[in-house]
Design a protein around this motif. Structure first.
Motif, PDB file in Angstrom:
ATOM      1  N   LEU A  16      36.646 102.193 -18.499  1.00 33.79           N
ATOM      2  CA  LEU A  16      35.809 101.791 -17.381  1.00 33.79           C
ATOM      3  C   LEU A  16      34.575 102.678 -17.255  1.00 33.79           C
ATOM      4  O   LEU A  16      33.524 102.223 -16.820  1.00 33.79           O
ATOM      5  CB  LEU A  16      36.610 101.806 -16.079  1.00 33.79           C
ATOM      6  N   ASN A  17      34.689 103.926 -17.634  1.00 28.74           N
ATOM      7  CA  ASN A  17      33.540 104.821 -17.577  1.00 28.74           C
ATOM      8  C   ASN A  17      32.560 104.567 -18.710  1.00 28.74           C
ATOM      9  O   ASN A  17      31.407 104.986 -18.633  1.00 28.74           O
ATOM     10  CB  ASN A  17      33.991 106.280 -17.602  1.00 28.74           C
ATOM     11  N   LEU A  18      32.992 103.916 -19.766  1.00 33.16           N
ATOM     12  CA  LEU A  18      32.104 103.639 -20.889  1.00 33.16           C
ATOM     13  C   LEU A  18      31.358 102.323 -20.734  1.00 33.16           C
ATOM     14  O   LEU A  18      30.492 102.009 -21.535  1.00 33.16           O
ATOM     15  CB  LEU A  18      32.910 103.590 -22.194  1.00 33.16           C
ATOM     16  N   THR A  19      31.660 101.539 -19.718  1.00 39.62           N
ATOM     17  CA  THR A  19      31.009 100.249 -19.579  1.00 39.62           C
ATOM     18  C   THR A  19      29.528 100.424 -19.298  1.00 39.62           C
ATOM     19  O   THR A  19      29.138 101.169 -18.401  1.00 39.62           O
ATOM     20  CB  THR A  19      31.654  99.424 -18.454  1.00 39.62           C
ATOM     21  N   ALA A  20      28.728  99.767 -20.089  1.00 44.50           N
ATOM     22  CA  ALA A  20      27.268  99.805 -19.978  1.00 44.50           C
ATOM     23  C   ALA A  20      26.732 101.222 -20.086  1.00 44.50           C
ATOM     24  O   ALA A  20      25.768 101.596 -19.431  1.00 44.50           O
ATOM     25  CB  ALA A  20      26.804  99.139 -18.691  1.00 44.50           C
ATOM     26  N   CYS A  21      27.346 102.000 -20.941  1.00 45.28           N
ATOM     27  CA  CYS A  21      26.947 103.392 -21.119  1.00 45.28           C
ATOM     28  C   CYS A  21      25.510 103.488 -21.645  1.00 45.28           C
ATOM     29  O   CYS A  21      24.771 104.381 -21.245  1.00 45.28           O
ATOM     30  CB  CYS A  21      27.907 104.071 -22.085  1.00 45.28           C
ATOM     31  N   GLY A  22      25.106 102.612 -22.542  1.00 46.78           N
ATOM     32  CA  GLY A  22      23.742 102.646 -23.072  1.00 46.78           C
ATOM     33  C   GLY A  22      22.710 102.395 -22.001  1.00 46.78           C
ATOM     34  O   GLY A  22      21.660 103.041 -21.953  1.00 46.78           O
ATOM     35  N   THR A  23      22.985 101.493 -21.104  1.00 45.46           N
ATOM     36  CA  THR A  23      22.073 101.185 -20.008  1.00 45.46           C
ATOM     37  C   THR A  23      21.957 102.356 -19.050  1.00 45.46           C
ATOM     38  O   THR A  23      20.859 102.745 -18.649  1.00 45.46           O
ATOM     39  CB  THR A  23      22.566  99.939 -19.244  1.00 45.46           C
ATOM     40  N   ILE A  24      23.085 102.926 -18.680  1.00 42.83           N
ATOM     41  CA  ILE A  24      23.072 104.038 -17.737  1.00 42.83           C
ATOM     42  C   ILE A  24      22.371 105.248 -18.332  1.00 42.83           C
ATOM     43  O   ILE A  24      21.572 105.905 -17.667  1.00 42.83           O
ATOM     44  CB  ILE A  24      24.513 104.372 -17.297  1.00 42.83           C
ATOM     45  N   SER A  25      22.625 105.547 -19.609  1.00 42.66           N
ATOM     46  CA  SER A  25      21.954 106.698 -20.227  1.00 42.66           C
ATOM     47  C   SER A  25      20.453 106.453 -20.354  1.00 42.66           C
ATOM     48  O   SER A  25      19.665 107.396 -20.243  1.00 42.66           O
ATOM     49  CB  SER A  25      22.569 107.018 -21.584  1.00 42.66           C
ATOM     50  N   SER A  26      20.043 105.227 -20.543  1.00 41.72           N
ATOM     51  CA  SER A  26      18.602 104.922 -20.601  1.00 41.72           C
ATOM     52  C   SER A  26      17.951 105.115 -19.241  1.00 41.72           C
ATOM     53  O   SER A  26      16.844 105.653 -19.143  1.00 41.72           O
ATOM     54  CB  SER A  26      18.377 103.485 -21.060  1.00 41.72           C
ATOM     55  N   LEU A  27      18.623 104.689 -18.203  1.00 35.76           N
ATOM     56  CA  LEU A  27      18.068 104.860 -16.860  1.00 35.76           C
ATOM     57  C   LEU A  27      18.017 106.323 -16.453  1.00 35.76           C
ATOM     58  O   LEU A  27      17.090 106.745 -15.760  1.00 35.76           O
ATOM     59  CB  LEU A  27      18.878 104.049 -15.850  1.00 35.76           C
ATOM     60  N   VAL A  28      18.991 107.110 -16.882  1.00 31.96           N
ATOM     61  CA  VAL A  28      18.986 108.540 -16.583  1.00 31.96           C
ATOM     62  C   VAL A  28      17.814 109.223 -17.278  1.00 31.96           C
ATOM     63  O   VAL A  28      17.189 110.132 -16.737  1.00 31.96           O
ATOM     64  CB  VAL A  28      20.332 109.179 -16.994  1.00 31.96           C
ATOM     65  N   GLU A  29      17.474 108.754 -18.468  1.00 34.42           N
ATOM     66  CA  GLU A  29      16.349 109.312 -19.227  1.00 34.42           C
ATOM     67  C   GLU A  29      15.005 108.719 -18.799  1.00 34.42           C
ATOM     68  O   GLU A  29      13.987 108.965 -19.441  1.00 34.42           O
ATOM     69  CB  GLU A  29      16.560 109.066 -20.716  1.00 34.42           C
ATOM     70  N   ASP A  30      14.983 107.920 -17.738  1.00 36.23           N
ATOM     71  CA  ASP A  30      13.775 107.252 -17.237  1.00 36.23           C
ATOM     72  C   ASP A  30      13.140 106.339 -18.282  1.00 36.23           C
ATOM     73  O   ASP A  30      11.923 106.212 -18.367  1.00 36.23           O
ATOM     74  CB  ASP A  30      12.747 108.263 -16.728  1.00 36.23           C
ATOM     75  N   ASP A  31      13.968 105.691 -19.079  1.00 30.67           N
ATOM     76  CA  ASP A  31      13.502 104.716 -20.054  1.00 30.67           C
ATOM     77  C   ASP A  31      13.680 103.329 -19.438  1.00 30.67           C
ATOM     78  O   ASP A  31      14.786 102.807 -19.372  1.00 30.67           O
ATOM     79  CB  ASP A  31      14.302 104.831 -21.349  1.00 30.67           C
ATOM     80  N   TYR A  32      12.591 102.758 -18.965  1.00 28.57           N
ATOM     81  CA  TYR A  32      12.653 101.480 -18.270  1.00 28.57           C
ATOM     82  C   TYR A  32      12.178 100.322 -19.143  1.00 28.57           C
ATOM     83  O   TYR A  32      11.701  99.327 -18.638  1.00 28.57           O
ATOM     84  CB  TYR A  32      11.828 101.543 -16.982  1.00 28.57           C
ATOM     85  N   THR A  33      12.324 100.428 -20.437  1.00 30.72           N
ATOM     86  CA  THR A  33      11.989  99.293 -21.287  1.00 30.72           C
ATOM     87  C   THR A  33      13.089  98.242 -21.128  1.00 30.72           C
ATOM     88  O   THR A  33      14.263  98.581 -20.947  1.00 30.72           O
ATOM     89  CB  THR A  33      11.883  99.701 -22.766  1.00 30.72           C
ATOM     90  N   PRO A  34      12.716  96.961 -21.170  1.00 33.20           N
ATOM     91  CA  PRO A  34      13.731  95.917 -21.032  1.00 33.20           C
ATOM     92  C   PRO A  34      14.782  96.015 -22.142  1.00 33.20           C
ATOM     93  O   PRO A  34      14.446  96.241 -23.305  1.00 33.20           O
ATOM     94  CB  PRO A  34      12.942  94.615 -21.142  1.00 33.20           C
ATOM     95  N   TYR A  35      16.029  95.886 -21.778  1.00 37.92           N
ATOM     96  CA  TYR A  35      17.177  95.935 -22.686  1.00 37.92           C
ATOM     97  C   TYR A  35      17.251  97.257 -23.467  1.00 37.92           C
ATOM     98  O   TYR A  35      17.616  97.282 -24.638  1.00 37.92           O
ATOM     99  CB  TYR A  35      17.176  94.732 -23.623  1.00 37.92           C
ATOM    100  N   ALA A  36      16.947  98.357 -22.792  1.00 36.07           N
ATOM    101  CA  ALA A  36      17.004  99.679 -23.433  1.00 36.07           C
ATOM    102  C   ALA A  36      18.444 100.050 -23.794  1.00 36.07           C
ATOM    103  O   ALA A  36      18.676 100.723 -24.800  1.00 36.07           O
ATOM    104  CB  ALA A  36      16.397 100.736 -22.526  1.00 36.07           C
ATOM    105  N   GLY A  37      19.409  99.619 -22.999  1.00 36.23           N
ATOM    106  CA  GLY A  37      20.807  99.911 -23.308  1.00 36.23           C
ATOM    107  C   GLY A  37      21.271  99.222 -24.572  1.00 36.23           C
ATOM    108  O   GLY A  37      22.003  99.797 -25.377  1.00 36.23           O
ATOM    109  N   VAL A  38      20.838  97.990 -24.776  1.00 37.73           N
ATOM    110  CA  VAL A  38      21.190  97.254 -25.992  1.00 37.73           C
ATOM    111  C   VAL A  38      20.535  97.915 -27.199  1.00 37.73           C
ATOM    112  O   VAL A  38      21.160  98.071 -28.259  1.00 37.73           O
ATOM    113  CB  VAL A  38      20.765  95.776 -25.869  1.00 37.73           C
ATOM    114  N   ILE A  39      19.297  98.344 -27.050  1.00 40.29           N
ATOM    115  CA  ILE A  39      18.594  99.029 -28.137  1.00 40.29           C
ATOM    116  C   ILE A  39      19.307 100.320 -28.497  1.00 40.29           C
ATOM    117  O   ILE A  39      19.499 100.636 -29.680  1.00 40.29           O
ATOM    118  CB  ILE A  39      17.126  99.290 -27.742  1.00 40.29           C
ATOM    119  N   LYS A  40      19.753 101.065 -27.482  1.00 42.44           N
ATOM    120  CA  LYS A  40      20.499 102.307 -27.728  1.00 42.44           C
ATOM    121  C   LYS A  40      21.804 102.027 -28.460  1.00 42.44           C
ATOM    122  O   LYS A  40      22.191 102.782 -29.354  1.00 42.44           O
ATOM    123  CB  LYS A  40      20.792 103.016 -26.414  1.00 42.44           C
TER     124      LYS A  40
END
Length: 76
Positions: A16-40
């Protein structure tokens, strides 16, 4: 038997803590590109290793979460 219950609970907690981990880590890094979590997640899969298996599991969850956050990322 209780040990199996504890191991299962820890496994569910970690999943449960790993769900959408790429998205959350992108937002923490202030990366607001669309679908940054999928790219990660794709970048992690390209690197290989154990984390690439987790990225494959996380990919659909990141896609859904990135889609839900699309209005936020497009306004930044």
């Amino acid at each position: 038997m209780k040990r199996m219950g504890y191991k299962g609970a820890i496994l569910v907690f970690c999943m449960l803590n790993l769900t959408a981990c790429g998205t959350i880590s992108s937002l923490v890094e202030d990366d607001y590109t669309p679908y940054a979590g999928v790219i990660k997640d794709f970048q992690t899969m390209r690197e290989g290793g154990v984390t690439s298996v987790l990225a494959v599991i996380d990919l659909p969850l990141s896609f859904v979460f990135d889609t839900l956050l699309l209005p936020v990322t497009l306004t930044r």
